[in-house]
Design an enzyme around this catalytic site. Structure first.
Site, short mmCIF file in Angstrom:
data_model
loop_
_atom_site.label_atom_id
_atom_site.label_comp_id
_atom_site.label_asym_id
_atom_site.label_seq_id
_atom_site.Cartn_x
_atom_site.Cartn_y
_atom_site.Cartn_z
N PRO A 2 1.27 -1.19 0.22
CG PRO A 2 -0.56 -1.52 1.88
CD PRO A 2 0.40 -2.08 1.38
CD GLU A 3 3.57 3.02 -4.14
OE1 GLU A 3 3.83 3.91 -4.45
OE2 GLU A 3 4.17 1.80 -4.41
NE ARG A 120 7.35 -9.96 3.29
CZ ARG A 120 8.06 -8.76 2.61
NH1 ARG A 120 7.34 -9.07 1.14
NH2 ARG A 120 9.20 -9.08 3.06
NE ARG A 273 11.95 -1.26 -1.66
CZ ARG A 273 11.48 -2.32 -0.84
NH1 ARG A 273 12.14 -2.37 0.20
NH2 ARG A 273 10.32 -2.42 -0.57
#
Length: 283
Positions: A2-3, A120, A273
């Site tokens: 989620p951004e 997670r 990333r």
DNA sequence: ATCAGCACCTGTTGGC
DNA sequence: TGCCAACAGGTGCTGA
């Protein structure tokens, strides 16, 4: 996952669903990521009515009428599912990947529940005095929100001025500079702007900054309208996936043709990333 | 002061 | 097919 767009989707949906409702309790099977301890948190929210919801960067805030506020971070795989007695058994909520990892359950007096699932286990829940929300370190240190009207080209340039030697794609991920951008939307925004993520900030020409800002805001607004990107995990509070994934130009498309020019999209890394770009469309 | 690198978890994917 | 390393959208801490 989620951004900004995904978190805003959740915050907006919660505003419609839970404002005015009264909490009856809270239970947790993963106390490590809950502050204070679940029983204390449960006692403090019981009987309180939700007065509003807010977003700070990627943080979700739920304000209560008793002087407390819940602060929730979904991190990578967190979800907040809103279930009522009517829809609790619906097929949409049976998917293991989402529903099989429910660690915390908030209950309302009308029988509805807000359930936090997180494969997670990176996500967290905190209860703070409402007056202390903006003093929380991770909120206090946030930079300007990516969709703030106060984020102008001049502001953007001055914020990035002290980062001359760093890749622009890396700085876009820094929540202390601009809040809300994550790995998906940094790649997308820089594609739309025609700028390669590895470019040093110092090499960005004066005229390129407005393109970067306009692209960033456009991508984030459009993604928010489409309830975010679901590349696997994200679901909104109804358990539904977002729809921006169809619109992605480069993110997750390594080896596929660029939607604008047909050149093969590439994937590289900045730090730990990955990012995606088109070597022809982005300079 | 800054920043690269790893740690926090569990599941999935890709290479051999 | 099976195994294992690498990787997954986010941050927080450590130490250079």
């Amino acid at each position: 996952m989620p951004e900004l767009p995904e978190v805003q989707t959740v915050v907006s949906q919660l505003a419609r669903k839970i404002v005015g409702k009264r909490f009856s309790g809270f239970s947790s099977a993963w106390a490590k990521q809950v502050t204070p301890l679940p029983r204390t948190l449960a006692r403090r929210i019981a009987g309180a009515i939700v007065t509003g919801t807010r977003r700070f960067g990627k943080h979700i805030v739920i304000d209560l009428d008793n002087g407390y506020s819940l602060i929730i971070h979904l991190k990578m795989t967190g979800h907040l599912l809103y279930k009522t007695d009517e829809n609790r058994a619906d097929k949409i909520f049976t998917e293991d990947r989402v529903n099989g990892y429910i660690h915390h359950i908030f209950t309302f007096t009308d029988g509805a529940t807000l359930e936090f699932s997180d494969m997670r286990k990176f996500g967290w829940v905190r209860l703070e005095k409402t007056a202390a929300v903006e003093k929380l370190k991770s909120i206090r240190e946030l930079g300007i929100d990516a969709l703030s009207p106060e984020l102008t080209v001049e502001r953007l340039r001055s914020l990035f001025a002290r980062k001359q030697a760093r890749p622009i794609g890396a700085v876009l991920l820094e929540q202390t500079v601009i809040a809300g951008v994550g790995n998906i939307y940094r790649s997308e925004a820089l594609f739309v702007a025609g700028v390669r993520p590895e470019r040093r900030v110092g090499s960005i020409k004066k005229g390129e900054w407005s393109g970067i800002l306009v692209s960033l805001k456009r991508v984030l607004r459009q993604a928010t309208r489409l309830h975010g990107t679901t590349d696997g995990d994200f679901r909104d509070t109804d358990g539904l996936p977002g729809r921006f994934q169809r619109t992605l130009f480069v993110y997750g498309r390594a080896g596929l043709p660029c939607k604008k020019c047909g050149t093969m999209v590439e994937r590289k890394r900045l730090g730990q990333r990955s990012f995606f770009f088109c070597a022809r469309c982005q300079q």
